[in-house]
Write a protein that holds these residues in place. Structure first.
Motif, mmCIF file in Angstrom:
data_model
loop_
_atom_site.group_PDB
_atom_site.id
_atom_site.type_symbol
_atom_site.label_atom_id
_atom_site.label_comp_id
_atom_site.label_asym_id
_atom_site.label_seq_id
_atom_site.Cartn_x
_atom_site.Cartn_y
_atom_site.Cartn_z
ATOM 1 N N LEU A 138 38.499 39.400 39.819
ATOM 2 C CA LEU A 138 39.648 40.257 40.099
ATOM 3 C C LEU A 138 40.965 39.498 39.974
ATOM 4 O O LEU A 138 41.910 39.965 39.329
ATOM 5 C CB LEU A 138 39.524 40.854 41.507
ATOM 6 N N VAL A 139 41.027 38.325 40.591
ATOM 7 C CA VAL A 139 42.274 37.561 40.596
ATOM 8 C C VAL A 139 42.583 37.016 39.199
ATOM 9 O O VAL A 139 43.731 37.072 38.736
ATOM 10 C CB VAL A 139 42.213 36.421 41.636
ATOM 11 N N THR A 140 41.559 36.500 38.519
ATOM 12 C CA THR A 140 41.786 35.949 37.179
ATOM 13 C C THR A 140 42.303 37.027 36.233
ATOM 14 O O THR A 140 43.253 36.802 35.469
ATOM 15 C CB THR A 140 40.492 35.333 36.619
ATOM 16 N N ASP A 141 41.708 38.211 36.285
ATOM 17 C CA ASP A 141 42.172 39.294 35.417
ATOM 18 C C ASP A 141 43.592 39.719 35.769
ATOM 19 O O ASP A 141 44.378 40.093 34.893
ATOM 20 C CB ASP A 141 41.227 40.493 35.512
ATOM 21 N N ALA A 142 43.926 39.681 37.058
ATOM 22 C CA ALA A 142 45.256 40.121 37.491
ATOM 23 C C ALA A 142 46.364 39.199 36.971
ATOM 24 O O ALA A 142 47.470 39.663 36.672
ATOM 25 C CB ALA A 142 45.315 40.194 39.015
ATOM 26 N N ILE A 143 46.073 37.907 36.845
ATOM 27 C CA ILE A 143 47.132 36.961 36.469
ATOM 28 C C ILE A 143 47.055 36.509 35.015
ATOM 29 O O ILE A 143 47.983 35.861 34.526
ATOM 30 C CB ILE A 143 47.122 35.715 37.386
ATOM 31 N N SER A 144 45.972 36.840 34.299
ATOM 32 C CA SER A 144 45.857 36.428 32.896
ATOM 33 C C SER A 144 46.762 37.291 32.017
ATOM 34 O O SER A 144 46.987 38.468 32.283
ATOM 35 C CB SER A 144 44.410 36.538 32.422
ATOM 36 N N ASP A 145 47.263 36.684 30.956
ATOM 37 C CA ASP A 145 48.132 37.401 30.030
ATOM 38 C C ASP A 145 47.336 38.266 29.063
ATOM 39 O O ASP A 145 47.779 39.342 28.668
ATOM 40 C CB ASP A 145 48.972 36.387 29.237
ATOM 41 N N VAL A 146 46.166 37.759 28.652
ATOM 42 C CA VAL A 146 45.334 38.448 27.672
ATOM 43 C C VAL A 146 43.918 38.540 28.213
ATOM 44 O O VAL A 146 43.396 37.570 28.771
ATOM 45 C CB VAL A 146 45.332 37.706 26.314
ATOM 46 N N LEU A 147 43.297 39.710 28.037
ATOM 47 C CA LEU A 147 41.964 39.947 28.583
ATOM 48 C C LEU A 147 41.008 40.271 27.446
ATOM 49 O O LEU A 147 41.127 41.322 26.803
ATOM 50 C CB LEU A 147 42.031 41.086 29.605
ATOM 51 N N TRP A 148 40.078 39.359 27.178
ATOM 52 C CA TRP A 148 39.070 39.538 26.135
ATOM 53 C C TRP A 148 37.815 40.099 26.787
ATOM 54 O O TRP A 148 37.146 39.412 27.566
ATOM 55 C CB TRP A 148 38.767 38.205 25.447
ATOM 56 N N THR A 149 37.474 41.335 26.464
ATOM 57 C CA THR A 149 36.372 42.023 27.147
ATOM 58 C C THR A 149 35.125 42.095 26.274
ATOM 59 O O THR A 149 35.215 42.095 25.047
ATOM 60 C CB THR A 149 36.790 43.454 27.539
ATOM 61 N N PRO A 150 33.939 42.196 26.917
ATOM 62 C CA PRO A 150 32.690 42.235 26.163
ATOM 63 C C PRO A 150 32.158 43.626 25.855
ATOM 64 O O PRO A 150 31.278 43.772 25.010
ATOM 65 C CB PRO A 150 31.716 41.506 27.095
ATOM 66 N N SER A 151 32.672 44.666 26.536
ATOM 67 C CA SER A 151 32.039 45.984 26.430
ATOM 68 C C SER A 151 32.993 47.068 26.929
ATOM 69 O O SER A 151 33.949 46.780 27.653
ATOM 70 C CB SER A 151 30.733 46.003 27.247
ATOM 71 N N PRO A 152 32.737 48.349 26.556
ATOM 72 C CA PRO A 152 33.633 49.446 26.952
ATOM 73 C C PRO A 152 33.817 49.583 28.453
ATOM 74 O O PRO A 152 34.909 49.933 28.916
ATOM 75 C CB PRO A 152 32.945 50.683 26.357
ATOM 76 N N ASP A 153 32.765 49.349 29.239
ATOM 77 C CA ASP A 153 32.898 49.500 30.687
ATOM 78 C C ASP A 153 33.903 48.510 31.259
ATOM 79 O O ASP A 153 34.599 48.811 32.232
ATOM 80 C CB ASP A 153 31.538 49.354 31.381
ATOM 81 N N ALA A 154 34.010 47.320 30.655
ATOM 82 C CA ALA A 154 34.984 46.325 31.106
ATOM 83 C C ALA A 154 36.407 46.814 30.831
ATOM 84 O O ALA A 154 37.303 46.665 31.677
ATOM 85 C CB ALA A 154 34.727 44.994 30.410
ATOM 86 N N ASP A 155 36.621 47.420 29.651
ATOM 87 C CA ASP A 155 37.931 48.005 29.349
ATOM 88 C C ASP A 155 38.291 49.066 30.386
ATOM 89 O O ASP A 155 39.418 49.109 30.901
ATOM 90 C CB ASP A 155 37.909 48.679 27.967
ATOM 91 N N GLU A 156 37.333 49.923 30.691
ATOM 92 C CA GLU A 156 37.577 51.014 31.636
ATOM 93 C C GLU A 156 37.935 50.480 33.022
ATOM 94 O O GLU A 156 38.815 51.031 33.706
ATOM 95 C CB GLU A 156 36.337 51.910 31.707
ATOM 96 N N ASN A 157 37.247 49.426 33.444
ATOM 97 C CA ASN A 157 37.558 48.819 34.751
ATOM 98 C C ASN A 157 39.006 48.345 34.798
ATOM 99 O O ASN A 157 39.725 48.579 35.780
ATOM 100 C CB ASN A 157 36.626 47.639 35.025
ATOM 101 N N LEU A 158 39.436 47.667 33.758
ATOM 102 C CA LEU A 158 40.797 47.117 33.718
ATOM 103 C C LEU A 158 41.836 48.233 33.688
ATOM 104 O O LEU A 158 42.843 48.169 34.410
ATOM 105 C CB LEU A 158 40.956 46.196 32.513
ATOM 106 N N LEU A 159 41.618 49.230 32.858
ATOM 107 C CA LEU A 159 42.568 50.338 32.762
ATOM 108 C C LEU A 159 42.674 51.076 34.092
ATOM 109 O O LEU A 159 43.768 51.465 34.522
ATOM 110 C CB LEU A 159 42.144 51.292 31.647
ATOM 111 N N ARG A 160 41.531 51.234 34.773
ATOM 112 C CA ARG A 160 41.521 51.907 36.085
ATOM 113 C C ARG A 160 42.316 51.101 37.110
ATOM 114 O O ARG A 160 42.900 51.670 38.044
ATOM 115 C CB ARG A 160 40.079 52.107 36.544
ATOM 116 N N GLU A 161 42.348 49.775 36.939
ATOM 117 C CA GLU A 161 43.100 48.913 37.857
ATOM 118 C C GLU A 161 44.580 48.801 37.480
ATOM 119 O O GLU A 161 45.332 48.055 38.111
ATOM 120 C CB GLU A 161 42.453 47.525 37.883
#
Length: 371
Positions: free
Chosen positions: A138-161
């Protein structure tokens, strides 16, 4: 357009994830890729041997932080990595992978020095904040500039946040790149023969999570299940140092050693371990990476956890979450053929590192153009 990149490696899964990316980046004349080994895993079989297997050079920087509490380990890595970044070796990009303490520590240190951070394997969520890895994610994603995701569910999690879509690049699963990169060596390795086992007629076991091994009652129950399961299928148990310590402490080690249907081994190098997994009838684990590899290989995976940050392996793959007290019953179900075949998720194709390179090139060019 010179670009200096730091690849952060700390624990065994990190080494597997940075290897294909390092090889792709190192081939580019405009990129200076450097490996930073934090030393979070310091057992030789869990670090140096993996570098050999994956054809990685000696780390360019070794922080040698060793063990400690979560706070101690995170703090040591932050202090040590900040010193490296404050010297002439300051990178243009810091790439962190996974969800270990070193991931969040290096992301924090770099971000506060205005170094752009990329999180490889971003967006994974278990929704269980009791797990330290979930906090790190959670914290790493919040402060990272770029997020490289492995799958659609990961994209959805980030967009929801509330993450801006332009920060997200879906690149696929880098673990599959590692497997494909090493496939010739994996297929040539002795695999089960080394342990007197037959292809497709044994299970691989790995256990290391505190929720499974730190409490006596839980570990006693698990060991009881392993003994009963071994009556139906020989087990090869690759014992994590943390797990071995607890098995000895709770007086459980001797019973495992004396079981003729249980083979115990120290942690194995990547090639040797994957040669065993790829030839197994099933896998019993609480690891994250093994859930992905077994899904890619189409092998039943029994994950001894209440939740997983890789739900796509359950929704699409061959992974199932199994309560520890039902382990033997579920193994019997696999042996009867009562297990979903599963499918390989999109972009789990061995080309993730190339997509990472393309994404980095695009973003670095944009960054240079604005400065």
């Amino acid at each position: 357009m010179n670009c200096r990149v730091h690849l952060i490696a700390a624990a065994r899964p990190n080494f597997m994830k940075i290897a294909p990316l390092y090889h792709v980046l190192a081939e580019q004349p405009w990129i200076d890729a450097r490996i930073v080994h934090t030393g979070q895993h310091y057992d030789r079989n869990m670090s140096e041997n993996f570098f050999l297997d994956l054809r990685l050079p000696d780390p360019h920087f070794h922080l040698e932080v060793g063990s400690g509490t979560h706070a101690e380990q995170t703090a040591k890595v932050m202090v040590a990595y900040e010193k490296i970044c404050s010297r002439r070796s300051r990178p243009d990009w810091t790439i962190v992978v996974g969800d270990v303490n070193s991931t969040i520590a290096c992301a924090l240190a770099a971000t506060k020095l205005w170094i752009p951070v990329i999180h490889l394997e971003a967006g994974l969520r278990s929704s269980d904040r009791r797990m330290p890895e979930e906090i790190n994610r959670l914290v790493t994603d919040a402060i990272s500039d770029v997020l490289w995701t492995p799958s659609p569910d990961a994209d959805e999690n980030l967009l929801r946040e509330g993450v801006a879509p332009e920060r997200i690049d879906r690149v696929g699963n880098i673990m599959i790149d590692s497997y494909e990169m090493m496939r010739p060596q994996i297929e040539a390795a002795p695999g089960p023969r080394k342990f007197g086992l037959r292809r497709g007629e044994y299970a691989v076991v790995t256990l290391h999570r505190p929720s499974n091994v730190d409490q006596r009652e839980t570990l006693v129950s698990l060991v009881t299940q392993l003994h009963s399961t071994s009556a139906y299928l020989p087990l090869l148990f690759a014992v994590h140092p943390r797990t071995r310590k607890k098995l000895v402490e709770f007086g459980l080690w001797a019973s495992l050693e004396s079981n003729p249907s249980l083979r115990l081994t120290e942690p194995l190098g990547y090639v040797e371990f994957m040669a065993l997994v790829s030839a197994a009838r099933l896998v019993i684990t609480d690891s994250g990476g093994v859930q992905e590899e077994s899904t890619y290989l189409g092998i039943p995976c029994l994950t001894l956890r209440e939740n997983t940050e890789r739900p796509i392996t359950v929704m699409q793959g061959t992974n199932r979450l199994v309560p520890s007290h039902l382990l033997t019953a579920n193994v019997q179900g696999v042996l009867r053929g009562e297990w979903a075949k599963g499918m390989c998720p999109q972009s789990w194709d061995g080309r993730t590192a190339l997509r990472c390179l393309a994404a980095l090139k695009r973003r670095h060019e944009a960054m240079v153009a604005t400065h």
